[in-house]
Design a protein around this motif. Structure first.
Motif, PDB file in Angstrom:
ATOM      1  N   ARG A  67      13.831  -8.843  -6.270  1.00  0.00           N
ATOM      2  CA  ARG A  67      12.514  -9.408  -6.001  1.00  0.00           C
ATOM      3  C   ARG A  67      11.840  -8.749  -4.804  1.00  0.00           C
ATOM      4  NH1 ARG A  67      11.282 -15.843  -5.081  1.00  0.00           N
ATOM      5  NH2 ARG A  67       9.109 -15.635  -4.464  1.00  0.00           N
ATOM      6  N   LYS A  68      12.563  -8.561  -3.732  1.00  0.00           N
ATOM      7  CA  LYS A  68      12.006  -7.954  -2.527  1.00  0.00           C
ATOM      8  C   LYS A  68      11.477  -6.561  -2.813  1.00  0.00           C
ATOM      9  CE  LYS A  68      11.490  -7.101   1.970  1.00  0.00           C
ATOM     10  NZ  LYS A  68      10.407  -7.696   2.769  1.00  0.00           N
ATOM     11  N   MET A  69      12.260  -5.757  -3.535  1.00  0.00           N
ATOM     12  CA  MET A  69      11.852  -4.388  -3.792  1.00  0.00           C
ATOM     13  C   MET A  69      10.602  -4.333  -4.663  1.00  0.00           C
ATOM     14  SD  MET A  69      14.091  -1.156  -5.232  1.00  0.00           S
ATOM     15  CE  MET A  69      15.471  -1.563  -4.161  1.00  0.00           C
ATOM     16  N   VAL A  70      10.536  -5.195  -5.678  1.00  0.00           N
ATOM     17  CA  VAL A  70       9.364  -5.212  -6.546  1.00  0.00           C
ATOM     18  C   VAL A  70       8.130  -5.656  -5.779  1.00  0.00           C
ATOM     19  CG1 VAL A  70       8.312  -6.347  -8.536  1.00  0.00           C
ATOM     20  CG2 VAL A  70      10.647  -5.510  -8.688  1.00  0.00           C
ATOM     21  N   GLU A  71       8.257  -6.674  -4.928  1.00  0.00           N
ATOM     22  CA  GLU A  71       7.112  -7.135  -4.134  1.00  0.00           C
ATOM     23  C   GLU A  71       6.619  -6.037  -3.197  1.00  0.00           C
ATOM     24  OE1 GLU A  71       8.417 -10.646  -2.165  1.00  0.00           O
ATOM     25  OE2 GLU A  71       7.986 -11.960  -3.856  1.00  0.00           O
ATOM     26  N   GLU A  72       7.557  -5.324  -2.564  1.00  0.00           N
ATOM     27  CA  GLU A  72       7.169  -4.240  -1.661  1.00  0.00           C
ATOM     28  C   GLU A  72       6.506  -3.102  -2.434  1.00  0.00           C
ATOM     29  OE1 GLU A  72       7.185  -4.095   1.547  1.00  0.00           O
ATOM     30  OE2 GLU A  72       8.252  -5.960   1.966  1.00  0.00           O
ATOM     31  N   CYS A  73       7.032  -2.796  -3.612  1.00  0.00           N
ATOM     32  CA  CYS A  73       6.434  -1.750  -4.440  1.00  0.00           C
ATOM     33  C   CYS A  73       5.026  -2.144  -4.867  1.00  0.00           C
ATOM     34  CB  CYS A  73       7.325  -1.484  -5.651  1.00  0.00           C
ATOM     35  SG  CYS A  73       6.888   0.000  -6.587  1.00  0.00           S
ATOM     36  N   LEU A  74       4.848  -3.405  -5.265  1.00  0.00           N
ATOM     37  CA  LEU A  74       3.523  -3.890  -5.638  1.00  0.00           C
ATOM     38  C   LEU A  74       2.564  -3.789  -4.462  1.00  0.00           C
ATOM     39  CD1 LEU A  74       1.502  -5.301  -7.524  1.00  0.00           C
ATOM     40  CD2 LEU A  74       2.464  -7.487  -6.773  1.00  0.00           C
ATOM     41  N   ASP A  75       3.020  -4.121  -3.267  1.00  0.00           N
ATOM     42  CA  ASP A  75       2.169  -4.046  -2.090  1.00  0.00           C
ATOM     43  C   ASP A  75       1.666  -2.618  -1.873  1.00  0.00           C
ATOM     44  OD1 ASP A  75       1.161  -5.947  -0.180  1.00  0.00           O
ATOM     45  OD2 ASP A  75       2.232  -4.826   1.377  1.00  0.00           O
ATOM     46  N   CYS A  76       2.540  -1.636  -2.092  1.00  0.00           N
ATOM     47  CA  CYS A  76       2.141  -0.235  -1.963  1.00  0.00           C
ATOM     48  C   CYS A  76       1.147   0.162  -3.056  1.00  0.00           C
ATOM     49  CB  CYS A  76       3.366   0.670  -2.030  1.00  0.00           C
ATOM     50  SG  CYS A  76       4.504   0.504  -0.639  1.00  0.00           S
ATOM     51  N   VAL A  77       1.381  -0.319  -4.284  1.00  0.00           N
ATOM     52  CA  VAL A  77       0.463  -0.010  -5.383  1.00  0.00           C
ATOM     53  C   VAL A  77      -0.914  -0.590  -5.095  1.00  0.00           C
ATOM     54  CG1 VAL A  77      -0.036  -0.447  -7.824  1.00  0.00           C
ATOM     55  CG2 VAL A  77       2.265   0.236  -7.120  1.00  0.00           C
ATOM     56  N   ILE A  78      -0.961  -1.799  -4.529  1.00  0.00           N
ATOM     57  CA  ILE A  78      -2.245  -2.402  -4.153  1.00  0.00           C
ATOM     58  C   ILE A  78      -2.985  -1.499  -3.167  1.00  0.00           C
ATOM     59  CG2 ILE A  78      -3.308  -4.328  -2.898  1.00  0.00           C
ATOM     60  CD1 ILE A  78      -1.228  -6.166  -4.159  1.00  0.00           C
ATOM     61  N   GLU A  79      -2.264  -0.947  -2.206  1.00  0.00           N
ATOM     62  CA  GLU A  79      -2.892  -0.050  -1.235  1.00  0.00           C
ATOM     63  C   GLU A  79      -3.473   1.187  -1.924  1.00  0.00           C
ATOM     64  OE1 GLU A  79      -0.452   1.020   2.018  1.00  0.00           O
ATOM     65  OE2 GLU A  79      -0.203  -1.045   2.728  1.00  0.00           O
ATOM     66  N   TYR A  80      -2.733   1.750  -2.876  1.00  0.00           N
ATOM     67  CA  TYR A  80      -3.230   2.930  -3.583  1.00  0.00           C
ATOM     68  C   TYR A  80      -4.464   2.588  -4.418  1.00  0.00           C
ATOM     69  CZ  TYR A  80       0.960   5.589  -2.333  1.00  0.00           C
ATOM     70  OH  TYR A  80       1.944   6.249  -1.649  1.00  0.00           O
ATOM     71  N   VAL A  81      -4.453   1.418  -5.041  1.00  0.00           N
ATOM     72  CA  VAL A  81      -5.615   1.003  -5.834  1.00  0.00           C
ATOM     73  C   VAL A  81      -6.824   0.808  -4.932  1.00  0.00           C
ATOM     74  CG1 VAL A  81      -6.559  -0.857  -7.261  1.00  0.00           C
ATOM     75  CG2 VAL A  81      -4.247   0.002  -7.701  1.00  0.00           C
ATOM     76  N   GLU A  82      -6.614   0.240  -3.750  1.00  0.00           N
ATOM     77  CA  GLU A  82      -7.711   0.036  -2.812  1.00  0.00           C
ATOM     78  C   GLU A  82      -8.295   1.367  -2.326  1.00  0.00           C
ATOM     79  OE1 GLU A  82      -6.326  -4.228  -0.815  1.00  0.00           O
ATOM     80  OE2 GLU A  82      -5.848  -2.344   0.184  1.00  0.00           O
ATOM     81  N   GLN A  83      -7.446   2.393  -2.236  1.00  0.00           N
ATOM     82  CA  GLN A  83      -7.917   3.705  -1.788  1.00  0.00           C
ATOM     83  C   GLN A  83      -8.771   4.396  -2.844  1.00  0.00           C
ATOM     84  OE1 GLN A  83      -4.454   5.965  -0.648  1.00  0.00           O
ATOM     85  NE2 GLN A  83      -3.793   4.417   0.838  1.00  0.00           N
ATOM     86  N   GLY A  84      -8.641   3.981  -4.092  1.00  0.00           N
ATOM     87  CA  GLY A  84      -9.423   4.576  -5.163  1.00  0.00           C
ATOM     88  C   GLY A  84      -8.715   5.727  -5.846  1.00  0.00           C
ATOM     89  N   ARG A  85      -9.434   6.430  -6.694  1.00  0.00           N
ATOM     90  CA  ARG A  85      -8.834   7.453  -7.545  1.00  0.00           C
ATOM     91  C   ARG A  85      -8.681   8.818  -6.883  1.00  0.00           C
ATOM     92  NH1 ARG A  85     -10.808   3.666 -10.619  1.00  0.00           N
ATOM     93  NH2 ARG A  85     -10.003   3.322 -12.730  1.00  0.00           N
ATOM     94  N   PHE A  86      -9.151   8.977  -5.664  1.00  0.00           N
ATOM     95  CA  PHE A  86      -9.027  10.257  -4.979  1.00  0.00           C
ATOM     96  C   PHE A  86      -7.546  10.594  -4.775  1.00  0.00           C
ATOM     97  CE2 PHE A  86      -8.832  12.779  -0.998  1.00  0.00           C
ATOM     98  CZ  PHE A  86      -9.489  13.906  -1.460  1.00  0.00           C
ATOM     99  N   GLU A  87      -7.108  11.700  -5.318  1.00  0.00           N
ATOM    100  CA  GLU A  87      -5.731  12.186  -5.258  1.00  0.00           C
ATOM    101  C   GLU A  87      -4.758  11.334  -6.075  1.00  0.00           C
ATOM    102  OE1 GLU A  87      -4.522  12.722  -1.213  1.00  0.00           O
ATOM    103  OE2 GLU A  87      -5.743  14.513  -0.950  1.00  0.00           O
ATOM    104  N   MET A  88      -5.239  10.348  -6.803  1.00  0.00           N
ATOM    105  CA  MET A  88      -4.370   9.554  -7.670  1.00  0.00           C
ATOM    106  C   MET A  88      -4.046  10.358  -8.919  1.00  0.00           C
ATOM    107  SD  MET A  88      -5.121   5.785  -9.369  1.00  0.00           S
ATOM    108  CE  MET A  88      -5.195   4.920  -7.793  1.00  0.00           C
TER     109      MET A  88
END
Length: 256
Positions: A115-136
């Motif tokens: 659970r901890k690892m998935v939550e942390e991974c999701l938190d990172c994905v949220i950050e990437y989504v917030e940054q937008g599609r540049f370099e995605m």
């Protein structure tokens, strides 16, 4: 739909620091740790122990070994480090293929998803989504397009309110992570349960990678990310919209 996509790159990170806890054994013994409190503040974080759970080592000896045993050949990364590495692989990937999943397996190593690892991974994905599609990379872009389209049709999030946009980005990111990793992550986030799980070696730990879909749970697991998100953004969630969202994302298995 286009408005939502236009706003995603502009969304600053407004969510506060969130702390979860590691779920070492996914069985009834952990039930007492769940409550109706907020999912990231209710308990102190447990240590992620990557050894043999049946080893009769004492706490004193464990502390001694931590200080005196060389780290040669030992994985000393934190759960946060592993999750960030996995999220970075997802962010950079051009294709969601066997090669990507192999790199992810190598990054996780001997660890087990929890659970901890998935939550942390999701938190990172949220950050990437917030940054937008540049370099995605292309793989996450495709998953983001699909999740955004479906979420925009199923939820009633007004785009003018920053807090509501946070909720929209969060559920879109859940869809992105599940699209790239598999619906099994949704169980550890509290949205449902993977059918046909297998217990590993009689330890009580569960092999999660036995199904690509979940059986949806209308009542989310107490103190999970799903329960927190549903409470926080209840005003923007029409009845059955979460089920419809995950169903259209092809993440739900119908019960017989």
């Amino acid at each position: 739909m286009e408005i939502a996509r236009a706003m995603l790159p502009c969304m600053p990170r407004r969510r506060g620091a969130q702390e979860g806890y590691t779920e070492l054994v996914y069985d009834d013994k952990m039930a007492a740790l769940y409550s109706d409190n907020e999912p990231y503040t209710q308990h102190d974080a447990m240590t992620y122990y990557d050894g043999d759970a049946t080893d009769p080592i004492t706490d004193y000896d464990n502390d001694y070994n931590e200080k005196h045993t060389p780290d040669v050949g030992r994985d000393v990364r934190t759960v946060e480090d592993v999750a960030a590495e996995v999220a970075r692989l997802l962010w950079r990937a051009e294709w969601n293929d066997d090669a990507l999943q192999g790199r992810i397996s190598d990054a996780v190593g001997e660890r087990r998803w929890n659970r901890k690892m998935v939550e942390e991974c999701l938190d990172c994905v949220i950050e990437y989504v917030e940054q937008g599609r540049f370099e995605m990379g292309g793989a996450m872009c495709a998953a983001l397009d699909r999740a955004t389209d479906v979420a925009d049709e199923e939820f009633a999030f007004p785009r003018r309110h920053p807090q509501s946009l946070d909720g929209f980005i969060a559920v879109v990111s859940v869809g992105v992570l599940a699209e790239l990793q598999g619906a099994w992550v949704l169980e550890l986030l509290g949205f449902g349960e993977v059918r046909g799980k297998q217990e590993m070696d009689g330890t009580g730990e569960i092999a999660m990678l036995t199904s690509d879909k979940i059986v949806f749970s209308p009542r989310f697991k107490s103190n999970s990310f799903a329960a927190w998100w549903a409470r926080e953004y209840a005003a923007y969630i029409p009845e059955d919209s979460i089920y419809a969202y995950l169903n259209r994302m092809d993440m739900v298995e119908f019960e017989d």
